[in-house]
Design a protein around this motif. Structure first.
Motif, mmCIF file in Angstrom:
data_model
loop_
_atom_site.group_PDB
_atom_site.id
_atom_site.type_symbol
_atom_site.label_atom_id
_atom_site.label_comp_id
_atom_site.label_asym_id
_atom_site.label_seq_id
_atom_site.Cartn_x
_atom_site.Cartn_y
_atom_site.Cartn_z
ATOM 1 N N ILE A 74 0.096 0.574 19.270
ATOM 2 C CA ILE A 74 -0.830 0.032 18.274
ATOM 3 C C ILE A 74 -0.083 -0.082 16.954
ATOM 4 C CG2 ILE A 74 -2.998 0.379 17.051
ATOM 5 C CD1 ILE A 74 -4.050 1.917 19.405
ATOM 6 N N ALA A 75 -0.163 -1.275 16.356
ATOM 7 C CA ALA A 75 0.692 -1.555 15.197
ATOM 8 C C ALA A 75 0.253 -0.799 13.945
ATOM 9 C CB ALA A 75 0.705 -3.063 14.918
ATOM 10 N N THR A 76 -1.051 -0.708 13.729
ATOM 11 C CA THR A 76 -1.538 -0.074 12.501
ATOM 12 C C THR A 76 -2.359 1.148 12.868
ATOM 13 O OG1 THR A 76 -1.753 -2.285 11.587
ATOM 14 C CG2 THR A 76 -2.762 -0.481 10.345
ATOM 15 N N THR A 77 -1.903 2.307 12.448
ATOM 16 C CA THR A 77 -2.659 3.520 12.770
ATOM 17 C C THR A 77 -2.820 4.379 11.529
ATOM 18 O OG1 THR A 77 -0.692 4.767 13.319
ATOM 19 C CG2 THR A 77 -1.745 3.583 15.117
ATOM 20 N N LEU A 78 -4.006 4.936 11.391
ATOM 21 C CA LEU A 78 -4.245 5.848 10.281
ATOM 22 C C LEU A 78 -3.882 7.272 10.669
ATOM 23 C CD1 LEU A 78 -7.638 4.574 8.858
ATOM 24 C CD2 LEU A 78 -5.407 4.470 7.770
ATOM 25 N N ILE A 79 -3.879 7.544 11.981
ATOM 26 C CA ILE A 79 -3.478 8.867 12.451
ATOM 27 C C ILE A 79 -2.263 8.697 13.358
ATOM 28 C CG2 ILE A 79 -5.746 9.972 12.303
ATOM 29 C CD1 ILE A 79 -6.139 9.286 15.254
ATOM 30 N N ARG A 80 -1.586 9.807 13.622
ATOM 31 C CA ARG A 80 -0.414 9.768 14.471
ATOM 32 C C ARG A 80 -0.827 9.281 15.860
ATOM 33 N NH1 ARG A 80 0.942 12.865 17.888
ATOM 34 N NH2 ARG A 80 -0.712 14.344 17.321
ATOM 35 N N VAL A 120 6.664 -7.661 -1.012
ATOM 36 C CA VAL A 120 5.671 -8.568 -0.437
ATOM 37 C C VAL A 120 6.418 -9.627 0.351
ATOM 38 C CG1 VAL A 120 3.790 -10.173 -0.899
ATOM 39 C CG2 VAL A 120 4.147 -8.198 -2.396
ATOM 40 N N SER A 121 6.139 -9.710 1.651
ATOM 41 C CA SER A 121 6.830 -10.683 2.486
ATOM 42 C C SER A 121 5.910 -11.081 3.630
ATOM 43 C CB SER A 121 8.112 -10.079 3.056
ATOM 44 O OG SER A 121 7.768 -9.164 4.075
ATOM 45 N N VAL A 122 6.413 -11.905 4.528
ATOM 46 C CA VAL A 122 5.611 -12.297 5.689
ATOM 47 C C VAL A 122 5.246 -11.086 6.542
ATOM 48 C CG1 VAL A 122 6.417 -14.664 5.879
ATOM 49 C CG2 VAL A 122 7.718 -12.819 6.936
ATOM 50 N N ARG A 123 5.951 -9.983 6.341
ATOM 51 C CA ARG A 123 5.632 -8.773 7.104
ATOM 52 C C ARG A 123 4.471 -8.004 6.483
ATOM 53 N NH1 ARG A 123 8.147 -9.459 11.817
ATOM 54 N NH2 ARG A 123 10.302 -10.096 11.492
ATOM 55 N N GLY A 124 3.960 -8.497 5.394
ATOM 56 C CA GLY A 124 2.885 -7.780 4.717
ATOM 57 C C GLY A 124 3.387 -7.157 3.428
ATOM 58 N N VAL A 125 2.648 -6.202 2.943
ATOM 59 C CA VAL A 125 3.008 -5.537 1.694
ATOM 60 C C VAL A 125 3.478 -4.123 2.021
ATOM 61 C CG1 VAL A 125 2.215 -4.809 -0.583
ATOM 62 C CG2 VAL A 125 1.242 -6.857 0.483
ATOM 63 N N TYR A 126 4.698 -3.807 1.577
ATOM 64 C CA TYR A 126 5.212 -2.442 1.752
ATOM 65 C C TYR A 126 5.253 -1.774 0.391
ATOM 66 C CZ TYR A 126 6.461 -2.968 6.628
ATOM 67 O OH TYR A 126 6.392 -3.125 7.984
ATOM 68 N N SER A 141 11.654 -0.427 6.683
ATOM 69 C CA SER A 141 11.274 0.858 7.251
ATOM 70 C C SER A 141 10.919 1.807 6.120
ATOM 71 C CB SER A 141 12.400 1.431 8.122
ATOM 72 O OG SER A 141 13.478 1.788 7.282
ATOM 73 N N GLY A 142 10.130 2.807 6.466
ATOM 74 C CA GLY A 142 9.679 3.766 5.457
ATOM 75 C C GLY A 142 8.511 3.213 4.661
ATOM 76 N N GLY A 143 7.953 4.061 3.787
ATOM 77 C CA GLY A 143 6.817 3.658 2.956
ATOM 78 C C GLY A 143 5.557 3.425 3.758
ATOM 79 N N GLN A 144 4.579 2.874 3.100
ATOM 80 C CA GLN A 144 3.350 2.487 3.764
ATOM 81 C C GLN A 144 3.252 0.981 3.717
ATOM 82 O OE1 GLN A 144 0.605 3.168 5.411
ATOM 83 N NE2 GLN A 144 1.250 5.259 5.878
ATOM 84 N N SER A 145 2.485 0.414 4.641
ATOM 85 C CA SER A 145 2.398 -1.038 4.628
ATOM 86 C C SER A 145 0.979 -1.520 4.869
ATOM 87 C CB SER A 145 3.311 -1.618 5.703
ATOM 88 O OG SER A 145 2.804 -1.283 6.975
ATOM 89 N N ILE A 146 0.716 -2.690 4.331
ATOM 90 C CA ILE A 146 -0.486 -3.428 4.687
ATOM 91 C C ILE A 146 -0.001 -4.615 5.483
ATOM 92 C CG2 ILE A 146 -2.461 -4.712 3.817
ATOM 93 C CD1 ILE A 146 -2.094 -3.180 1.187
#
Ligand SMILES: Nc1ncnc2c1ncn2[C@@H]1O[C@H](COP(=O)(O)OP(=O)(O)OP(=O)(O)O)[C@@H](O)[C@H]1O
Ligand SMILES: [Mg+2]
Lengths: 251, 394
Positions: free
Chosen positions: B71-77, B170-176, B254-259
């Motif tokens: 799953i690409a986006t997870t709020l929990i591990r 900010v890129s096509v990958r979203g916001v990091y 890699s690293g940080g948080q992303s939208i």
């Protein structure tokens, strides 16, 4: 001699015109009310009475002529309009109390927010005026829990809490049952005796005779006749005034 | 005579059972309930028979099995080795996140749109009108795709990402964006913050008593005290901080948080779409408050803003809340359209699970119950709020 503050009219309208579309609702209305003056305005429905007094606190704007309140001219200047509204209290036919606030909160809202009084000070003032209109025991109730006459007296007290220089009344008793009219008129008479400058639109001619020092008859947007009460009721000069008085006094 | 009296007594007291309105409605409800039950039993029997013919075991045992999908986006591990149950939880949390954010933002934007519609500024009110008509008259699904395309087409690739702030990409990958790494001291800073709030509140009460009869102090003096205690704790603890800053790898970050673009597209579409409806609800609510109310406020010298805030909106809210509730419910349920752009919220995750296990009846029951629970919670909260905003009548 000279024009000191005392000689300057509290309210002055000079050649005021207003149109709704092509219809002239006020045409060439001039009127001066001295400090402490008590004016009753009457006239047939649609004469422009409401429009005229609503122009005095800018609930309506006039399109030509000048209006002064305590020497300040009403223009598009928002700050000036707010300053004038602080000095001019208004009582409406439909009371327009704020239904979501208690009687006390209705009375303290503007003094706290506009006059920047402390809550305590505003509440003391509110209770003072509620006693003046003889309903201090209703302070904690909501408007919907009061009778029409009580609501209108609260509305008068609410306007007085802003310590206005002038009070405007637009048919304050027209929405009331007959048995409640007197309690409101009595409060207004007391107010008149205290020296408040008042302009009142009403068809209560007995009240007008007692309270007013000047009567104004309007018809079709014009001031037809201005006279002190004894002359106005006994010897009206204009034919239309006579006709109107004949109709209204016979009722 | 005697006959008459007994007859009248029966009319006034207890009618024949088949004429009693209450008994009739009870009987009718019982009949409907039994019919529904019979229908459900019949359908369930059919389904069970079909499933066992296909060799699929019914029941919820599959929930414990390994999910084995990412799953690409997870709020929990979460990892593919986790269970289906945990995958569902990940999806549920994503749904809750997008719904909560969506409701908050759509309310703000909707309020602005509604006020703009009523503005005396001709251009502003026309723009708001165009906005409302455009957004509420086109399908939401289309809008989600449009936002997604917009985000993917308008943004640069990762290597040339926009950097509006240091560490933000900010890129096509979203916001990091960078996030602070948790330190034990943060817990104490939280405690200090609560202490600061309590102190400021106490001070306000005390000042009001001490200064009774004089104008109140401006509110910002109290607010200014709030951040001081946590700051003091932070500095006293040696100001430990560590930021997890995203960095560019070859094609990604890699690293940080992303939208992710999917999340951003979904959120933007839900907010923009729902705000159009909320704007109309707000406008209607304000128009339902009589003109006399704002005139009375103006006559007392209140500014237009004060009249709106203190007199008109508190009354409009009673008219606004019921239809607003149904917009909130729509937004929460519409978040399931995320499946179209692949944002892994509850419905998308459930769909994957159903495909993998074949147990669509169980998964759909679960997902329906989850949406039902979300909706009922929203309704309950809104009803509580509405009751507190109700007017006192005679
Ligand atoms: N907002 C408006 N738009 C158009 N015409 C208006 C508006 N308000 C008032 N008028 C018209 O202006 C004229 C004067 O109205 P106004 O309310 O001042 O009369 P009035 O003397 O107060 O009458 P009444 O005794 O019925 O209250 C009427 O012909 C009315 O139809
Ligand atoms: Mg009128």
């Amino acid at each position: 001699m000279g024009s000191g503050v005392q000689d300057r009219p509290m309210i002055e309208l000079r050649h005021v015109y207003k149109w709704f579309g092509a219809q002239a609702v006020l045409s060439d209305v001039s009127l001066a009310v001295a400090r402490g003056g008590r004016v009753v305005v009457c006239g047939p429905s649609g004469a422009g009475k409401s429009t005229m007094i609503r122009c005095i606190n800018r609930l309506e704007d006039h399109q030509q002529g000048e209006i002064f309140v305590d020497g300040m001219e009403l223009t598009a200047d928002v700050k000036q309009i707010e300053a004038i509204r602080r000095e001019v209290g208004m009582v409406f036919q439909q009371f327009n109390l704020f239904p979501h606030l208690t009687v006390l909160e209705n009375l303290t809202l503007a003094p706290i927010r506009v006059r920047r009084m402390s809550r305590r000070e505003a509440e003391d003032l509110a209770m003072l005026h509620l006693e003046r209109v003889r309903i201090p025991e209703q302070a904690g109730k909501y408007p919907a829990q009061l009778s029409g006459g009580q609501q209108q007296r609260v509305a008068i007290a609410r306007a007085l809490c802003m310590k206005p220089q002038v009070m405007l009344f637009d048919e304050p008793t027209s929405a009331l049952d007959p048995e409640m009219i007197k309690e409101v008129l009595d409060v207004m008479l007391e107010l008149a005796q205290s020296g408040m400058t008042m302009i009142c639109v009403t068809h209560e001619m007995g009240f007008a005779r007692e309270m007013a020092d000047m009567l104004v008859f309007m018809d079709r947007g014009e001031v037809i006749e201005t006279a002190p009460p004894d002359l106005f009721f006994t010897a009206p000069r204009n034919e239309r005034t006579r006709l109107f008085l004949g109709q209204i006094l016979r009722r | 005579m005697a006959h008459d009296r007994s007859r009248r007594r029966r009319d006034l007291g207890r009618p024949a059972p088949w004429n009693d309105a209450r008994l009739r409605s009870l009987g009718l409800q019982a009949a409907v309930f039994i019919l529904l039950l019979a229908l459900a039993a019949y359908l369930a029997g059919n389904a069970a028979a079909n499933l066992s013919r296909q060799g699929i075991a019914t029941g919820f045992d599959f929930l414990g099995r390994e999910a084995s999908f990412a799953i690409a986006t997870t709020l929990i591990r979460y990892s593919p080795a986790d269970s289906y149950a945990r995958a569902l939880l990940v999806g549920l949390l994503n749904t809750l996140l997008v719904s909560a954010l969506g409701i908050a933002l759509a309310t703000l934007l909707g309020l602005a749109v509604g006020l703009a519609r009523l503005s005396r500024n001709w251009l502003l009110s026309r723009l708001a009108l165009v906005y409302v008509e455009l957004l509420r008259n086109t399908p939401l699904l289309l809008q989600i795709f449009l936002w997604w395309d917009l985000l993917r087409l308008a943004a640069p690739p990762p290597r040339t990402a926009w950097r509006p702030l240091p560490g933000v990409f900010v890129s096509v990958r979203g916001v990091y964006f960078p996030v602070p790494v948790y330190q034990p001291l943060y817990l104490w800073m939280g405690v200090a913050l609560a202490g600061g709030v309590a102190a400021a509140t106490g001070l306000r009460v005390w000042v009001r008593r001490a200064r009774a009869g004089r104008p109140p102090l401006p509110a910002w003096i109290g607010f200014a005290l709030v951040p001081l205690p946590p700051l003091a704790v932070f500095l006293a603890g040696g100001a430990p901080h560590l930021l997890d800053v995203p960095h560019v790898t070859r094609f990604d970050f890699s690293g940080g948080q992303s939208i992710t673009p999917e999340f951003a597209a979904l959120l933007a579409a839900l907010v923009a779409y729902t705000a159009a409806f909320i704007g109309e609800i707000v406008r209607g609510g304000i128009l339902a408050v009589s003109r006399g109310q704002s005139e009375a406020a103006a006559a007392l010298g209140l500014t237009r803003g004060q009249a709106l805030r203190l007199v008109v909106l508190p009354q409009a809210i009673r008219v606004i809340v019921p239809p607003l509730t149904s917009e909130y419910l729509n937004l929460a349920k519409n978040s399931s359209l995320a499946i179209a752009v692949g944002f892994p919220e509850l419905f998308a995750v459930t769909d994957t699970i159903a495909n993998q296990t074949g147990q669509s009846i169980e998964t759909m029951t679960l997902v329906a119950s989850a949406y039902l629970a979300i909706s009922l919670t929203i309704s309950l909260l809104m009803n509580l709020y509405n009751r507190s905003a109700a007017l006192v009548e005679r």
